[in-house]
Design a protein around this motif. Structure first.
Motif, PDB file in Angstrom:
ATOM      1  N   TYR A 180      66.653  43.928  40.529  1.00 21.70           N
ATOM      2  CA  TYR A 180      66.904  44.677  39.303  1.00 21.70           C
ATOM      3  C   TYR A 180      67.770  43.858  38.354  1.00 21.70           C
ATOM      4  CZ  TYR A 180      65.253  49.455  40.233  1.00 21.70           C
ATOM      5  OH  TYR A 180      64.484  50.566  40.430  1.00 21.70           O
ATOM      6  N   LEU A 181      67.394  43.877  37.069  1.00 20.11           N
ATOM      7  CA  LEU A 181      68.252  43.290  36.037  1.00 20.11           C
ATOM      8  C   LEU A 181      68.567  44.369  35.014  1.00 20.11           C
ATOM      9  CD1 LEU A 181      65.910  40.834  36.708  1.00 20.11           C
ATOM     10  CD2 LEU A 181      67.620  39.621  35.397  1.00 20.11           C
ATOM     11  N   PHE A 182      69.843  44.628  34.804  1.00 21.35           N
ATOM     12  CA  PHE A 182      70.267  45.613  33.813  1.00 21.35           C
ATOM     13  C   PHE A 182      70.630  44.889  32.521  1.00 21.35           C
ATOM     14  CE2 PHE A 182      71.799  47.626  37.877  1.00 21.35           C
ATOM     15  CZ  PHE A 182      70.730  48.505  37.972  1.00 21.35           C
ATOM     16  N   SER A 183      70.038  45.305  31.418  1.00 27.10           N
ATOM     17  CA  SER A 183      70.326  44.670  30.133  1.00 27.10           C
ATOM     18  C   SER A 183      71.032  45.654  29.215  1.00 27.10           C
ATOM     19  CB  SER A 183      69.036  44.178  29.482  1.00 27.10           C
ATOM     20  OG  SER A 183      68.234  45.256  29.058  1.00 27.10           O
ATOM     21  N   CYS A 184      71.937  45.119  28.414  1.00 32.58           N
ATOM     22  CA  CYS A 184      72.717  45.955  27.510  1.00 32.58           C
ATOM     23  C   CYS A 184      73.016  45.151  26.246  1.00 32.58           C
ATOM     24  CB  CYS A 184      74.025  46.389  28.181  1.00 32.58           C
ATOM     25  SG  CYS A 184      74.980  47.607  27.247  1.00 32.58           S
ATOM     26  N   LYS A 185      73.154  45.847  25.121  1.00 32.52           N
ATOM     27  CA  LYS A 185      73.458  45.170  23.872  1.00 32.52           C
ATOM     28  C   LYS A 185      74.950  44.878  23.791  1.00 32.52           C
ATOM     29  CE  LYS A 185      72.679  45.426  18.892  1.00 32.52           C
ATOM     30  NZ  LYS A 185      72.122  46.210  17.771  1.00 32.52           N
ATOM     31  N   GLN A 186      75.266  43.622  23.458  1.00 29.44           N
ATOM     32  CA  GLN A 186      76.662  43.209  23.261  1.00 29.44           C
ATOM     33  C   GLN A 186      76.734  42.496  21.918  1.00 29.44           C
ATOM     34  OE1 GLN A 186      78.809  39.881  25.480  1.00 29.44           O
ATOM     35  NE2 GLN A 186      79.659  41.686  26.472  1.00 29.44           N
ATOM     36  N   GLY A 187      77.290  43.192  20.920  1.00 31.08           N
ATOM     37  CA  GLY A 187      77.261  42.646  19.568  1.00 31.08           C
ATOM     38  C   GLY A 187      75.836  42.649  19.060  1.00 31.08           C
ATOM     39  N   ASP A 188      75.355  41.487  18.647  1.00 32.20           N
ATOM     40  CA  ASP A 188      73.974  41.364  18.175  1.00 32.20           C
ATOM     41  C   ASP A 188      73.039  40.834  19.248  1.00 32.20           C
ATOM     42  OD1 ASP A 188      74.710  42.251  15.651  1.00 32.20           O
ATOM     43  OD2 ASP A 188      75.210  40.226  14.966  1.00 32.20           O
ATOM     44  N   LYS A 189      73.562  40.634  20.458  1.00 31.55           N
ATOM     45  CA  LYS A 189      72.764  40.030  21.521  1.00 31.55           C
ATOM     46  C   LYS A 189      72.478  41.015  22.650  1.00 31.55           C
ATOM     47  CE  LYS A 189      74.625  35.359  20.782  1.00 31.55           C
ATOM     48  NZ  LYS A 189      75.319  34.214  21.426  1.00 31.55           N
ATOM     49  N   LYS A 190      71.383  40.744  23.372  1.00 29.05           N
ATOM     50  CA  LYS A 190      71.066  41.464  24.592  1.00 29.05           C
ATOM     51  C   LYS A 190      71.493  40.584  25.759  1.00 29.05           C
ATOM     52  CE  LYS A 190      68.757  44.665  22.321  1.00 29.05           C
ATOM     53  NZ  LYS A 190      69.163  46.076  22.245  1.00 29.05           N
ATOM     54  N   ILE A 191      72.235  41.151  26.683  1.00 23.55           N
ATOM     55  CA  ILE A 191      72.738  40.356  27.802  1.00 23.55           C
ATOM     56  C   ILE A 191      72.385  41.013  29.127  1.00 23.55           C
ATOM     57  CG2 ILE A 191      74.667  39.465  26.442  1.00 23.55           C
ATOM     58  CD1 ILE A 191      76.443  41.447  28.096  1.00 23.55           C
ATOM     59  N   ILE A 192      72.402  40.215  30.187  1.00 25.66           N
ATOM     60  CA  ILE A 192      72.235  40.735  31.537  1.00 25.66           C
ATOM     61  C   ILE A 192      73.598  41.224  32.004  1.00 25.66           C
ATOM     62  CG2 ILE A 192      71.640  40.160  33.925  1.00 25.66           C
ATOM     63  CD1 ILE A 192      69.774  37.987  32.777  1.00 25.66           C
ATOM     64  N   VAL A 193      73.678  42.497  32.338  1.00 28.01           N
ATOM     65  CA  VAL A 193      74.962  43.089  32.728  1.00 28.01           C
ATOM     66  C   VAL A 193      75.356  42.683  34.142  1.00 28.01           C
ATOM     67  CG1 VAL A 193      76.238  45.241  33.053  1.00 28.01           C
ATOM     68  CG2 VAL A 193      74.572  45.051  31.197  1.00 28.01           C
ATOM     69  N   ASN A 194      74.444  42.832  35.078  1.00 29.48           N
ATOM     70  CA  ASN A 194      74.746  42.502  36.484  1.00 29.48           C
ATOM     71  C   ASN A 194      74.438  41.028  36.737  1.00 29.48           C
ATOM     72  OD1 ASN A 194      72.005  43.158  36.054  1.00 29.48           O
ATOM     73  ND2 ASN A 194      71.675  43.535  38.247  1.00 29.48           N
ATOM     74  N   THR A 195      75.275  40.150  36.188  1.00 34.68           N
ATOM     75  CA  THR A 195      75.020  38.708  36.248  1.00 34.68           C
ATOM     76  C   THR A 195      74.976  38.161  37.678  1.00 34.68           C
ATOM     77  OG1 THR A 195      77.406  38.348  35.915  1.00 34.68           O
ATOM     78  CG2 THR A 195      75.989  38.250  33.967  1.00 34.68           C
ATOM     79  N   GLU A 196      75.578  38.878  38.616  1.00 36.05           N
ATOM     80  CA  GLU A 196      75.569  38.402  39.997  1.00 36.05           C
ATOM     81  C   GLU A 196      74.150  38.315  40.562  1.00 36.05           C
ATOM     82  OE1 GLU A 196      75.744  42.836  40.082  1.00 36.05           O
ATOM     83  OE2 GLU A 196      76.840  41.261  39.020  1.00 36.05           O
ATOM     84  N   VAL A 197      73.228  39.069  39.962  1.00 39.20           N
ATOM     85  CA  VAL A 197      71.853  39.070  40.453  1.00 39.20           C
ATOM     86  C   VAL A 197      71.194  37.705  40.234  1.00 39.20           C
ATOM     87  CG1 VAL A 197      70.629  39.801  38.343  1.00 39.20           C
ATOM     88  CG2 VAL A 197      69.772  40.499  40.580  1.00 39.20           C
ATOM     89  N   ILE A 198      71.676  36.942  39.269  1.00 37.26           N
ATOM     90  CA  ILE A 198      71.091  35.628  39.002  1.00 37.26           C
ATOM     91  C   ILE A 198      71.274  34.710  40.206  1.00 37.26           C
ATOM     92  CG2 ILE A 198      71.200  33.584  37.523  1.00 37.26           C
ATOM     93  CD1 ILE A 198      72.130  35.412  35.255  1.00 37.26           C
ATOM     94  N   ASP A 199      72.468  34.747  40.809  1.00 33.42           N
ATOM     95  CA  ASP A 199      72.718  33.939  42.016  1.00 33.42           C
ATOM     96  C   ASP A 199      71.863  34.434  43.177  1.00 33.42           C
ATOM     97  OD1 ASP A 199      74.585  32.318  40.778  1.00 33.42           O
ATOM     98  OD2 ASP A 199      76.277  33.599  41.319  1.00 33.42           O
ATOM     99  N   GLU A 200      71.681  35.733  43.259  1.00 34.67           N
ATOM    100  CA  GLU A 200      70.865  36.299  44.342  1.00 34.67           C
ATOM    101  C   GLU A 200      69.405  35.868  44.213  1.00 34.67           C
ATOM    102  OE1 GLU A 200      71.421  40.506  44.192  1.00 34.67           O
ATOM    103  OE2 GLU A 200      73.588  40.381  44.494  1.00 34.67           O
ATOM    104  N   ILE A 201      68.908  35.851  42.977  1.00 36.68           N
ATOM    105  CA  ILE A 201      67.527  35.411  42.746  1.00 36.68           C
ATOM    106  C   ILE A 201      67.395  33.926  43.069  1.00 36.68           C
ATOM    107  CG2 ILE A 201      65.745  35.069  40.991  1.00 36.68           C
ATOM    108  CD1 ILE A 201      66.912  37.527  39.533  1.00 36.68           C
TER     109      ILE A 201
END
Length: 210
Positions: A180-201
């Motif tokens: 699962y990747l959770f995305s959320c708006k931060q300012g004008d950008k969309k970011i991955i909230v649960n960044t730890e998942v990147i290491d897991e992938i």
């Protein structure tokens, strides 16, 4: 209130409150440092724009409202209104949703330096998988969940538990886990909230390569 809304909307639309029309008001009032409204008015009319100029702007605004806006309103049909609301609620919401998902998977693709592809419709229905990464003859599944705010993630986790069985079936058939990747708006950008998942992938990619 309705009258003020019309006046404000028309003034902004036709840029009658822009610096070229009314001058640098913020800068001027700081320079004046008035002790009263009257003092500021006298300073403005003497040093920024004349009273006659402001009256002319008011007259121009009146023409824009009574001639331009009224003519445009007269052309609006009931069908126009129905189509606009439909586009606002359905089309634009969907377009925004698709753009957000595309932004997130492209970010992930750039970070992992590996190709990510949209999943077949059947995978979406059977396994709740939006995208996949192919490693040799195996596949890693990805599901992207746009969230309006971080506090809503617990609700998504409840949904994840419901979909857990389908993800297990995916792993049994294709060899890789579903993330699962959770995305959320931060300012004008969309970011991955649960960044730890990147290491897991990344770990799963290395495992499937070995």
């Amino acid at each position: 209130m309705a009258k003020e809304w019309v006046l404000n909307s028309a003034t902004n639309r036709f840029q009658l409150n822009f610096k070229r029309n009314v001058g640098a008001t913020s800068e001027a009032i700081r320079k004046c440092a008035p002790k009263s409204l009257e003092e500021w008015q006298n300073y403005y009319f003497k040093n920024v724009k004349s009273k006659e100029h402001i009256i002319e702007l008011g007259k121009k605004l009146y023409i824009k409202i009574t001639e331009v806006l009224v003519a445009e309103i007269d052309e609006i049909t009931e069908e126009d209104c129905i189509n606009y609301i439909k586009e606002l609620v359905i089309d634009r919401t969907y377009d925004g949703y698709v753009r957000e998902i595309k932004t997130i998977y492209e970010q992930l693709q750039e970070t992992l330096k590996i190709k990510i592809d949209p999943a077949p419709d059947a995978w979406d229905r059977l396994y709740n998988v939006d995208f996949y990464i192919k490693i040799n003859d195996k596949y890693i599944g990805l599901q992207i969940k746009p969230v309006s705010q971080v506090s809503s993630i617990p609700e998504i986790y409840k949904e994840r538990e419901i979909q857990h069985k389908s993800h297990i079936e995916f792993t049994k058939k294709y060899g890789g886990k579903v993330f699962y990747l959770f995305s959320c708006k931060q300012g004008d950008k969309k970011i991955i909230v649960n960044t730890e998942v990147i290491d897991e992938i990344s770990e799963e990619i290395n495992l499937l390569k070995s």
